[in-house]
Scaffold this motif. Structure first.
Motif, PDB file in Angstrom:
ATOM      1  N   PRO A 273      -2.019  11.075   0.169  1.00  0.00           N
ATOM      2  CA  PRO A 273      -1.784  12.513   0.904  1.00  0.00           C
ATOM      3  C   PRO A 273      -0.142  12.223   0.418  1.00  0.00           C
ATOM      4  O   PRO A 273       0.381  12.645   0.477  1.00  0.00           O
ATOM      5  CB  PRO A 273      -2.084  12.422   1.673  1.00  0.00           C
ATOM      6  N   GLY A 274       0.762  11.077   0.234  1.00  0.00           N
ATOM      7  CA  GLY A 274       2.240  11.258   0.390  1.00  0.00           C
ATOM      8  C   GLY A 274       2.565  11.459  -0.680  1.00  0.00           C
ATOM      9  O   GLY A 274       1.827  11.298  -1.991  1.00  0.00           O
ATOM     10  N   THR A 275       3.577  12.398  -1.404  1.00  0.00           N
ATOM     11  CA  THR A 275       4.072  12.776  -2.082  1.00  0.00           C
ATOM     12  C   THR A 275       5.656  12.206  -2.530  1.00  0.00           C
ATOM     13  O   THR A 275       6.987  13.046  -1.264  1.00  0.00           O
ATOM     14  CB  THR A 275       4.746  14.254  -2.194  1.00  0.00           C
ATOM     15  N   SER A 276       5.921  11.972  -3.681  1.00  0.00           N
ATOM     16  CA  SER A 276       7.821  11.560  -3.800  1.00  0.00           C
ATOM     17  C   SER A 276       7.905  12.189  -5.307  1.00  0.00           C
ATOM     18  O   SER A 276       6.800  12.319  -6.180  1.00  0.00           O
ATOM     19  CB  SER A 276       7.887  10.174  -3.948  1.00  0.00           C
ATOM     20  N   LEU A 277       9.250  12.007  -5.614  1.00  0.00           N
ATOM     21  CA  LEU A 277       9.436  12.546  -6.857  1.00  0.00           C
ATOM     22  C   LEU A 277       8.476  11.918  -8.300  1.00  0.00           C
ATOM     23  O   LEU A 277       8.482  12.971  -9.131  1.00  0.00           O
ATOM     24  CB  LEU A 277      11.053  12.451  -7.042  1.00  0.00           C
ATOM     25  N   GLY A 278       8.616  10.753  -7.828  1.00  0.00           N
ATOM     26  CA  GLY A 278       8.065   9.999  -8.703  1.00  0.00           C
ATOM     27  C   GLY A 278       6.156   9.954  -8.912  1.00  0.00           C
ATOM     28  O   GLY A 278       5.655  10.526 -10.331  1.00  0.00           O
ATOM     29  N   THR A 279       5.837  10.270  -7.854  1.00  0.00           N
ATOM     30  CA  THR A 279       4.545  10.891  -8.187  1.00  0.00           C
ATOM     31  C   THR A 279       3.970  12.211  -8.499  1.00  0.00           C
ATOM     32  O   THR A 279       3.261  12.498  -9.709  1.00  0.00           O
ATOM     33  CB  THR A 279       3.383  11.539  -6.283  1.00  0.00           C
TER      34      THR A 279
ATOM     35  N   GLY B 147       0.669  -1.187   0.220  1.00  0.00           N
ATOM     36  CA  GLY B 147       0.072   0.133   0.164  1.00  0.00           C
ATOM     37  C   GLY B 147       0.481   1.350   0.248  1.00  0.00           C
ATOM     38  O   GLY B 147      -0.049   2.495   0.424  1.00  0.00           O
ATOM     39  N   GLY B 148       1.870   1.645  -0.508  1.00  0.00           N
ATOM     40  CA  GLY B 148       2.889   2.559  -0.738  1.00  0.00           C
ATOM     41  C   GLY B 148       3.308   3.303   0.658  1.00  0.00           C
ATOM     42  O   GLY B 148       3.886   4.385   0.681  1.00  0.00           O
TER      43      GLY B 148
END
Length: 258
Positions: free
Chosen positions: A211-217, A122-123
């Protein structure tokens, strides 16, 4: 050639400072008067479709990608150090078993299996770190094994054995300290590999999720409108490239030094 290491170190330090600036920039605060606005003094990287500051979001995404990459690299290096050292020192069945596991992980389609495993967790960041580490340790473990095979006949190892030291003590107190330069160099390169893998998984929807954020998203969210609103895509893509470059330059320099 000698300038690659310092250049990579300076670039990596600058990216870490940028990632640390994320919380202070208030990326989740909404600017209701600026939806998909172009870069300006008020919003250096512009805003997205919800009015959020892209600079702050990019810094936040960089920070999460760095945390995942660093965590996966450290865990993978720890696994590789233990498995490679015992395989190289003990040999025999232990060597065959551990290297067979490493060979299986190298041969199977790592991206496909990592996507399946990442989707099942689930990330969540800690579990994503574990998934990535599982596919990073085999290559480093083989290098550690080869080094330990050459060290097990050294005088200091023989002296420890004659003194009654157990295999665990020999590995922990005598072999692993001699492998620190090699492990540091490989860990630096593994940070770049882990960040790239995480970004790819997140881009495909198997990694970090809202609601997480990464460079990929961020790259995934900006590609659909990259030609119309390039500031939604370019900052994260450029930072990802810079991070991979920094880890590669620093890791290559460390490997040459080793």
């Amino acid at each position: 050639m000698r300038s690659r290491g310092p250049a990579g170190g300076v670039l990596l330090a600058a990216l870490v400072l940028l990632a640390a600036a994320g919380p202070a920039a208030g990326g989740r605060d909404l600017d209701l008067g600026a939806f998909r606005s172009a870069p300006s003094w008020a919003h250096w990287f512009g805003t997205d479709g919800a009015g959020r500051d892209v600079f702050a979001l990019t810094a936040e995404g960089l920070r999460r990608s760095l945390v995942i990459g660093l965590g996966a690299a450290l865990l993978a290096t720890g696994l590789a150090a233990g498995a490679g050292a015992f395989a190289g020192y003990l040999g025999g069945r232990c060597d065959r078993l551990l290297m067979a596991v490493a060979d299986v992980l190298v041969v199977i389609p790592a991206v496909l299996l990592a996507a399946v495993l990442a989707a099942s967790v689930g990330g969540r960041t800690p579990l994503l770190v574990v998934v990535l580490a599982l596919f990073l340790w085999p290559v480093t473990a083989r290098a550690v094994r080869a080094r330990c095979r050459s060290l097990r006949a050294a005088e200091f190892v023989r002296a420890a054995e004659c003194a009654g030291a157990s295999p665990v003590r020999v590995v922990a107190r005598h072999l692993l300290p001699n492998l620190v330069p090699l492990l540091v160099a490989d860990a630096t390169l593994n940070v770049g590999f882990a960040v790239l893998a995480e970004s790819g998984l997140s881009y495909l929807g198997f990694g970090v999720r809202e609601p997480g954020t990464s460079l990929g998203t961020l790259i995934a969210g900006g590609t659909a409108s990259a030609t119309v609103y390039p500031w939604l895509f370019l900052p994260a893509a450029l930072l990802l490239s810079a991070l991979i470059l920094a880890c590669t330059l620093l890791g290559d320099a460390l490997q040459e030094a080793v």
